[in-house]
Design a protein around this motif. Structure first.
Motif, short mmCIF file in Angstrom:
data_model
loop_
_atom_site.label_atom_id
_atom_site.label_comp_id
_atom_site.label_asym_id
_atom_site.label_seq_id
_atom_site.Cartn_x
_atom_site.Cartn_y
_atom_site.Cartn_z
N GLN A 136 -65.94 52.12 -12.02
CA GLN A 136 -65.76 50.79 -11.43
C GLN A 136 -64.32 50.58 -11.00
O GLN A 136 -63.40 51.12 -11.59
CB GLN A 136 -66.12 49.68 -12.42
N ASP A 137 -64.16 49.76 -9.98
CA ASP A 137 -62.83 49.52 -9.39
C ASP A 137 -61.78 49.11 -10.41
O ASP A 137 -60.66 49.62 -10.39
CB ASP A 137 -62.92 48.44 -8.30
N LYS A 138 -62.13 48.21 -11.30
CA LYS A 138 -61.07 47.74 -12.20
C LYS A 138 -60.63 48.84 -13.18
O LYS A 138 -59.49 48.89 -13.61
CB LYS A 138 -61.47 46.45 -12.93
N LEU A 139 -61.56 49.75 -13.47
CA LEU A 139 -61.18 50.88 -14.32
C LEU A 139 -60.24 51.82 -13.56
O LEU A 139 -59.26 52.32 -14.11
CB LEU A 139 -62.41 51.65 -14.78
N LEU A 140 -60.58 52.05 -12.28
CA LEU A 140 -59.74 52.91 -11.47
C LEU A 140 -58.31 52.38 -11.44
O LEU A 140 -57.34 53.12 -11.55
CB LEU A 140 -60.28 53.02 -10.04
N GLN A 141 -58.18 51.06 -11.33
CA GLN A 141 -56.85 50.46 -11.30
C GLN A 141 -56.08 50.79 -12.57
O GLN A 141 -54.91 51.11 -12.55
CB GLN A 141 -56.94 48.94 -11.12
N GLU A 142 -56.79 50.73 -13.70
CA GLU A 142 -56.14 51.07 -14.97
C GLU A 142 -55.69 52.53 -14.98
O GLU A 142 -54.61 52.85 -15.45
CB GLU A 142 -57.10 50.87 -16.13
N TYR A 143 -56.58 53.41 -14.50
CA TYR A 143 -56.23 54.82 -14.53
C TYR A 143 -54.97 55.06 -13.70
O TYR A 143 -54.17 55.93 -14.00
CB TYR A 143 -57.33 55.72 -13.95
N PHE A 144 -54.86 54.28 -12.61
CA PHE A 144 -53.74 54.52 -11.71
C PHE A 144 -52.45 53.87 -12.20
O PHE A 144 -51.40 54.11 -11.65
CB PHE A 144 -54.05 54.01 -10.30
N THR A 145 -52.55 53.01 -13.17
CA THR A 145 -51.34 52.33 -13.63
C THR A 145 -51.07 52.60 -15.11
O THR A 145 -50.41 53.55 -15.47
CB THR A 145 -51.44 50.81 -13.36
N THR A 146 -51.62 51.76 -15.97
CA THR A 146 -51.26 51.85 -17.38
C THR A 146 -51.67 53.17 -18.03
O THR A 146 -50.98 53.69 -18.89
CB THR A 146 -51.91 50.71 -18.18
N GLN A 147 -52.82 53.73 -17.61
CA GLN A 147 -53.27 54.95 -18.30
C GLN A 147 -52.95 56.23 -17.54
O GLN A 147 -53.46 57.30 -17.86
CB GLN A 147 -54.79 54.88 -18.52
N LYS A 148 -52.10 56.11 -16.56
CA LYS A 148 -51.83 57.23 -15.67
C LYS A 148 -51.51 58.54 -16.40
O LYS A 148 -52.15 59.56 -16.18
CB LYS A 148 -50.64 56.87 -14.74
#
Lengths: 321, 305
Positions: free
Chosen positions: A66-78
């Motif tokens: 899901q989009d909001k998970l992708l955002q996390e992967y790209f930022t905080t969990q990178k």
């Protein structure tokens, strides 16, 4: 550090929401037949699955799309997600076109970019999934078009796209892709290939195939005749796996399969602790019992191949008449 | 009256899907794409070289009060009727009423026609107690409807089926066996074969449809049936890869619980699949001899019309 202490190989499984990552993983590794995958829920956050393939420990990170998970992967969990990755498997949905396809491509590019920053040695496999939705006559064209776009997105980045596969859970294409992926992970694959080749010649059979025991993915194929159709082995993986799933309902496992007709004999048997071997003969006079004898004889040699000293092995192989 | 079958049921109950999957090898995942049937369709079925019959599929919209000559002629040749109810489409009033009307119409044309009801789409992910609830509810609804119309004397056999497991094959097979004149004789032959080889269970399959034509008198276990019907796929698929589809042959699959499945081609399209304990397979030549005896016995049975 002993040879047997191999670290876990981190495998990232990514792709859009509902493309089929978890279903696919479940079919290949956790033994769910295709008509039961509807029950697999949506992945929220990251699912970790450990799986032992031969001697290799695989750590699958199935990342929700899901989009909001992708955002996390790209930022905080990178750095958590993208560090120390051995293999990235990215799935596209063949049905997505236009803006949706562009979004997939952009996410893909972002992911591959971060991957090249944090795990520069990682290799990437791309699956274009749900190909059963495309008419047979159009498959080649659709595949080539999407392939070009995908390769172009990764151009210039310091990452290797090892291969792009068209796949579907309803035929053998999924087995083909995964056999190729796991073959790249086996460290002593060359020794296994050499041994299998020697075995094939000693037995004088037409074809020998080595399968991993629980997934039935192909580890290697050796043929004494000219290279024929590889697809048939992938179909075999699929067929045997289907039967295996039915057996599991009765708490039993396959030990051996023999199919014999006037024109051929196919013999599949348990081989080492985590492999099955298949031999195919077109000489109708060969008795399955003779084949079985040869197989058991070779078992000891192959047992020693897995997780052992490569030099000792080379010696063992050269020693055979 | 021939030995044909007619199929009724509301639209989207699953009649066409079952027919296409069994007799035309349509992949199950493609059945979602099928269009509704709008007129009566007929399928000619050939099982081996001795068994031939037709299946007449009536559209879900078929007006029972407006039968045309071809439809009347079809009903007159049928000795068996299958009514398919979609168990996921509650409430069942319309389906139950249509069933009653279909029985009345068919019985007018073919008074000795047997009635079978498939309680369909009872998929594997539905829990057992829910399955039983559905079965009981539908049986009761149908029984009430028949009573209301003074049709108590009509016997309806019920079958719980789904296209997502082996139940559709199991029950379609059992229904087909009602129109085969030989089932009982073949059963006796199979009993004798089993005894001679210490075999636990045998099925005689037609391999393209995967319907079983006969079995021995031992208790029927679903799992045995599943394993044997899946074994057909293994044999056909491997044979197609290394030889030709029509090749005769045999196969054995050993399982970790000590059982062994034995597949043996008997004649065109017909194969015998048996389950036994592997320790009882000590003399393979004896097995081969007995299979030949079985073949001869079967040939005799088919000769008697």
């Amino acid at each position: 550090m002993s040879q047997n202490e191999n670290k876990m190989k981190k495998m990232l499984l990514m792709g859009q929401h509902k493309v089929g990552k978890s279903s696919m993983h479940s079919i290949i590794f956790a033994n769910t037949p295709p008509n039961q995958v509807m029950q697999i829920g949506l992945t929220v956050d990251v699912n970790q699955n450990l799986f032992k393939f031969l001697d290799i420990k695989l750590n699958f990170l199935d990342c929700g799309g899901q989009d909001k998970l992708l955002q996390e992967y790209f930022t905080t969990q990178k750095s958590t997600i993208f560090s120390n990755v051995e293999v990235l498997i990215y799935m596209f949905d063949v049905d997505k076109e236009g803006d949706l396809f562009i979004k997939e491509l952009n996410d893909f590019k972002t992911i591959v970019t971060y991957l090249s920053e944090y795990s520069s040695g990682a290799i990437v496999f791309v699956l274009i999934h749900k190909f059963d939705k495309i008419k047979e006559s159009e498959r080649k064209i659709v595949f080539e078009r999407k392939y070009k776009e995908i390769i172009q997105r990764a151009d210039g980045l310091n990452i290797e796209i090892k291969d792009v596969f068209p796949t579907s859970i309803w035929d053998e294409t999924l087995f083909k892709a995964w056999s190729q992926i796991v073959q790249k992970l086996i460290p002593n694959i060359n020794v296994i290939k050499e041994s299998l080749k020697a075995f094939c010649q000693t037995c004088s059979c037409e074809e020998v195939v080595l399968f991993e025991k629980s997934t039935f993915l192909i580890i290697d194929i050796q043929e004494t005749t000219e290279k024929k159709d590889i697809q048939k082995y992938e179909r075999l993986s699929n067929i045997i796996k289907q039967f295996k799933l039915t057996c599991m309902k009765t708490q039993a496992n396959i030990q051996s399969i023999t199919v014999k007709s006037e024109k051929f004999t196919v013999y599949i048997d348990e081989f080492t602790e985590n492999t099955f071997i298949m031999l195919a003969y077109t000489d109708p006079s060969i008795y399955p019992a003779a084949i079985s004898h040869n197989v058991h004889h070779a078992q000891k040699l192959f047992e020693s191949i897995q997780g052992s000293d490569t030099d000792k092995l080379k010696y063992l192989i050269q020693r055979r008449p | 009256m021939n030995n044909d079958i007619c199929m009724f049921g509301l639209t989207k109950s699953g009649k066409t899907s079952m027919i296409r999957v069994i007799f035309q090898k349509l992949e199950i995942f493609r059945t979602f794409q099928l269009d509704p049937t709008n007129r009566m369709e007929s399928v000619t079925v050939n099982l081996g070289s001795h068994i031939h019959f037709k299946i007449y599929e009536f559209s879900g919209h078929y007006d029972l009060n407006d039968s045309q000559p071809p439809e009347i002629a079809a009903m007159e040749t049928c000795s068996l009727m299958i009514y398919v109810i979609d168990s996921q489409a509650e409430p069942f009033n319309e389906a139950v009423q249509y069933l009653r009307q279909a029985i009345q119409t068919v019985k007018q044309r073919s008074p000795h026609c047997e009635c079978h009801c498939f309680i369909h789409k009872v998929d594997p992910d539905i829990e057992d107690n829910k399955k039983n609830e559905l079965l009981q509810q539908i049986q009761k609804d149908i029984s009430d409807e028949l009573s209301k119309n003074s049709m108590n004397y009509i016997k309806v056999d019920f079958h719980v089926t789904s296209i997502f497991d082996h139940s559709y094959l199991e029950h379609f097979s059992k229904v087909i066996q009602r129109i085969l004149p030989y089932s009982q004789s073949i059963q006796t032959l199979l009993d004798s074969f089993n005894l001679s080889c210490k075999i636990e269970k045998s099925f005689l399959f037609e391999i393209y449809s995967k319907l079983y034509l006969a079995s021995d008198s031992q208790h029927f276990h679903s799992t045995n049936f599943q394993l044997c019907s899946e074994m057909i796929d293994v044999f056909i698929d491997v044979t197609c890869i290394y030889g030709k589809l029509d090749d005769a042959g045999q196969s054995q699959i050993k399982l970790s619980d000590g059982s062994i499945l034995i597949y043996q081609t008997v004649n065109e399209g017909i194969s015998l699949i048996s389950i036994m304990k592997s320790e009882n397979l000590e003399r393979p030549f004896l097995l081969e001899y007995n299979i030949n005896q079985f073949r001869q016995g079967l040939a005799q049975i088919f000769k008697i019309k």
